[in-house]
Design a protein around this motif. Structure first.
Motif, mmCIF file in Angstrom:
data_model
loop_
_atom_site.group_PDB
_atom_site.id
_atom_site.type_symbol
_atom_site.label_atom_id
_atom_site.label_comp_id
_atom_site.label_asym_id
_atom_site.label_seq_id
_atom_site.Cartn_x
_atom_site.Cartn_y
_atom_site.Cartn_z
ATOM 1 N N ALA A 1 -1.836 79.017 58.339
ATOM 2 C CA ALA A 1 -1.904 78.755 59.540
ATOM 3 C C ALA A 1 -0.880 79.030 60.694
ATOM 4 C CB ALA A 1 -2.072 77.032 59.686
ATOM 5 N N LEU A 2 0.320 78.670 60.001
ATOM 6 C CA LEU A 2 1.301 79.248 61.189
ATOM 7 C C LEU A 2 1.486 80.778 61.326
ATOM 8 C CD1 LEU A 2 4.449 76.953 59.320
ATOM 9 C CD2 LEU A 2 3.139 77.020 61.559
ATOM 10 N N LEU A 3 0.996 81.564 60.421
ATOM 11 C CA LEU A 3 1.058 82.970 60.644
ATOM 12 C C LEU A 3 -0.091 83.426 61.553
ATOM 13 C CD1 LEU A 3 1.601 84.522 57.034
ATOM 14 C CD2 LEU A 3 3.197 84.731 58.824
ATOM 15 N N VAL A 4 -1.109 82.676 61.615
ATOM 16 C CA VAL A 4 -2.391 83.096 62.464
ATOM 17 C C VAL A 4 -2.167 82.372 63.995
ATOM 18 C CG1 VAL A 4 -4.707 82.475 62.979
ATOM 19 C CG2 VAL A 4 -4.005 83.150 60.423
ATOM 20 N N PHE A 5 -1.607 81.243 63.851
ATOM 21 C CA PHE A 5 -1.745 80.517 65.004
ATOM 22 C C PHE A 5 -0.209 80.057 65.970
ATOM 23 C CE2 PHE A 5 -5.407 78.761 62.919
ATOM 24 C CZ PHE A 5 -6.351 79.151 63.757
ATOM 25 N N ALA A 6 0.910 80.334 65.014
ATOM 26 C CA ALA A 6 2.128 80.288 65.517
ATOM 27 C C ALA A 6 3.107 81.085 65.286
ATOM 28 C CB ALA A 6 2.617 78.668 65.357
ATOM 29 N N PRO A 7 2.832 82.318 65.152
ATOM 30 C CA PRO A 7 3.696 83.514 64.285
ATOM 31 C C PRO A 7 5.104 83.611 64.805
ATOM 32 C CG PRO A 7 2.135 84.771 65.971
ATOM 33 C CD PRO A 7 1.767 83.045 65.847
ATOM 34 N N ARG A 8 5.250 83.102 66.158
ATOM 35 C CA ARG A 8 6.701 83.183 66.847
ATOM 36 C C ARG A 8 7.483 82.095 66.763
ATOM 37 N NH1 ARG A 8 7.540 88.187 69.323
ATOM 38 N NH2 ARG A 8 5.814 89.406 69.563
ATOM 39 N N TRP A 9 6.849 81.090 66.119
ATOM 40 C CA TRP A 9 7.526 79.541 66.233
ATOM 41 C C TRP A 9 8.841 79.439 65.280
ATOM 42 C CZ3 TRP A 9 5.568 74.616 63.365
ATOM 43 C CH2 TRP A 9 6.175 73.630 63.859
ATOM 44 N N LYS A 10 9.483 78.795 65.848
ATOM 45 C CA LYS A 10 10.909 78.596 64.911
ATOM 46 C C LYS A 10 10.724 78.441 63.459
ATOM 47 C CE LYS A 10 12.614 74.311 66.380
ATOM 48 N NZ LYS A 10 13.910 73.444 66.875
ATOM 49 N N TRP A 11 9.657 77.345 63.398
ATOM 50 C CA TRP A 11 9.476 76.975 62.090
ATOM 51 C C TRP A 11 8.696 77.817 61.033
ATOM 52 C CZ3 TRP A 11 12.299 73.567 59.759
ATOM 53 C CH2 TRP A 11 13.140 72.523 60.555
ATOM 54 N N ARG B 1 5.284 90.491 60.583
ATOM 55 C CA ARG B 1 6.417 90.824 61.191
ATOM 56 C C ARG B 1 6.716 92.329 61.525
ATOM 57 N NH1 ARG B 1 8.013 88.191 56.209
ATOM 58 N NH2 ARG B 1 8.245 90.388 55.350
ATOM 59 N N ASP B 2 5.789 93.124 60.726
ATOM 60 C CA ASP B 2 5.325 94.475 61.195
ATOM 61 C C ASP B 2 4.944 94.847 62.384
ATOM 62 O OD1 ASP B 2 5.675 97.370 60.203
ATOM 63 O OD2 ASP B 2 3.467 97.151 60.748
ATOM 64 N N ALA B 3 3.813 93.917 62.760
ATOM 65 C CA ALA B 3 3.045 94.102 64.118
ATOM 66 C C ALA B 3 4.116 93.611 65.021
ATOM 67 C CB ALA B 3 2.059 93.014 63.908
ATOM 68 N N ARG B 4 5.053 92.543 64.779
ATOM 69 C CA ARG B 4 6.108 92.411 65.894
ATOM 70 C C ARG B 4 6.958 93.398 66.264
ATOM 71 N NH1 ARG B 4 8.970 87.704 64.138
ATOM 72 N NH2 ARG B 4 6.951 86.884 64.077
ATOM 73 N N ARG B 5 7.542 94.084 65.040
ATOM 74 C CA ARG B 5 8.172 95.317 65.317
ATOM 75 C C ARG B 5 7.777 96.290 66.080
ATOM 76 N NH1 ARG B 5 9.865 93.930 59.990
ATOM 77 N NH2 ARG B 5 8.245 95.118 59.192
ATOM 78 N N ARG B 6 6.455 96.521 65.756
ATOM 79 C CA ARG B 6 5.882 97.767 66.294
ATOM 80 C C ARG B 6 5.049 97.065 67.596
ATOM 81 N NH1 ARG B 6 5.869 101.545 62.709
ATOM 82 N NH2 ARG B 6 6.316 100.906 60.542
ATOM 83 N N ASN B 7 5.224 96.022 68.354
ATOM 84 C CA ASN B 7 4.662 95.509 69.640
ATOM 85 C C ASN B 7 3.148 95.552 69.300
ATOM 86 O OD1 ASN B 7 7.058 94.705 70.844
ATOM 87 N ND2 ASN B 7 7.426 96.880 71.161
ATOM 88 N N ILE B 8 2.479 95.314 68.384
ATOM 89 C CA ILE B 8 1.089 95.185 68.421
ATOM 90 C C ILE B 8 0.622 93.839 68.549
ATOM 91 C CG2 ILE B 8 -0.815 95.320 66.846
ATOM 92 C CD1 ILE B 8 0.806 97.145 65.224
ATOM 93 N N PRO B 9 -0.266 93.688 69.594
ATOM 94 C CA PRO B 9 -0.668 92.224 70.145
ATOM 95 C C PRO B 9 -1.267 91.222 68.828
ATOM 96 C CG PRO B 9 -1.669 93.855 71.432
ATOM 97 C CD PRO B 9 -1.022 94.602 70.171
ATOM 98 N N HIS B 10 -0.762 89.967 68.627
ATOM 99 C CA HIS B 10 -1.206 88.995 67.686
ATOM 100 C C HIS B 10 -2.708 89.090 67.755
ATOM 101 C CE1 HIS B 10 -0.372 86.505 64.684
ATOM 102 N NE2 HIS B 10 -1.190 85.448 64.895
ATOM 103 N N LEU B 11 -3.214 89.148 68.688
ATOM 104 C CA LEU B 11 -4.796 89.000 68.836
ATOM 105 C C LEU B 11 -5.333 90.020 67.846
ATOM 106 C CD1 LEU B 11 -5.294 86.541 70.767
ATOM 107 C CD2 LEU B 11 -7.216 87.945 71.370
ATOM 108 N N ALA B 12 -4.795 91.106 67.628
ATOM 109 C CA ALA B 12 -5.326 92.194 66.916
ATOM 110 C C ALA B 12 -5.078 92.038 65.643
ATOM 111 C CB ALA B 12 -4.952 93.576 67.382
ATOM 112 N N VAL B 13 -3.927 91.385 65.288
ATOM 113 C CA VAL B 13 -3.330 91.089 64.039
ATOM 114 C C VAL B 13 -4.147 89.847 63.337
ATOM 115 C CG1 VAL B 13 -1.246 90.523 62.565
ATOM 116 C CG2 VAL B 13 -1.398 92.079 64.855
ATOM 117 N N ALA B 14 -4.119 88.901 63.885
ATOM 118 C CA ALA B 14 -4.695 87.660 63.413
ATOM 119 C C ALA B 14 -5.767 87.673 62.585
ATOM 120 C CB ALA B 14 -4.928 86.322 64.596
ATOM 121 N N PRO B 15 -6.790 88.614 63.037
ATOM 122 C CA PRO B 15 -8.166 88.853 61.927
ATOM 123 C C PRO B 15 -7.684 89.398 60.716
ATOM 124 C CG PRO B 15 -8.497 89.329 64.129
ATOM 125 C CD PRO B 15 -7.357 89.013 64.365
ATOM 126 N N CYS B 16 -6.571 90.247 60.811
ATOM 127 C CA CYS B 16 -6.030 90.973 59.665
ATOM 128 C C CYS B 16 -5.505 90.102 58.543
ATOM 129 C CB CYS B 16 -5.175 92.091 59.756
ATOM 130 S SG CYS B 16 -5.734 93.412 61.097
#
Length: 163
Positions: A19-29, A102-117
């Motif tokens: 859930a954290l990976l999908v809904f709060a990927p950048r949150w400190k926790w 992490r890889d998507a963040r490094r490559r500036n891929i929008p999280h909306l495109a990543v969440a389904p993956c």
């Protein structure tokens, strides 16, 4: 404790990380819990403890092995061996899901495109990773798994900006 109880504890125990990976990927926790070694180490310790605690020679039926489909089916017929293997899947699928984020963040891929993956990886492991790699290819035209590639590509720009 029953095998089914242990199965449920680990299955539902990793849901918050997903859930954290999908809904709060950048949150400190999310960073502290999911992207640290904490969860893989906990799953690894549980896997090792269960493996050492099982008397595999007594709990595995004759002919059970990973060398054939029939042998694998026999292997999974013991509930504790199935739980052991399930923890294996949980650990590696979560590891892959965290890497995707992490890889998507490094490559500036929008999280909306990543969440389904990430959701696909949670449910279907390698298929989710495959879909992410396809998304990444179409969005960034890259096929490498080299994590330093993005740092190398950014290095000349950083040098130009500082010069």
């Amino acid at each position: 404790m029953r095998a089914e109880t242990v199965f449920n504890v680990f299955t539902y125990g990793v849901f918050p990380a997903w859930a954290l990976l999908v809904f709060a990927p950048r949150w400190k926790w999310t960073q502290r819990l999911v992207h640290s070694v904490l969860i893989p180490v906990m799953l690894g310790v549980a896997h090792l403890g269960l493996m050492l605690g099982l008397n595999l020679s007594n709990s595995v039926p004759e002919g059970a092995s990973g060398a054939s489909l029939q042998g694998a089916m026999l292997l999974f017929s013991d509930p504790w061996v199935a739980v052991l293997c399930w923890i294996h899947y949980l650990a590696f699928d979560l590891f892959a899901g965290a890497w995707i984020v992490r890889d998507a963040r490094r490559r500036n891929i929008p999280h909306l495109a990543v969440a389904p993956c990430v959701l696909l990886t949670m449910n279907f492991g390698p298929t989710g990773l495959l879909v992410y790699l396809a998304v990444r290819f179409f969005m960034r035209r890259t096929v490498t798994l080299d994590e330093n590639e993005t740092a190398k590509a950014a290095a000349p720009q950083a040098h130009l900006a500082s010069g």
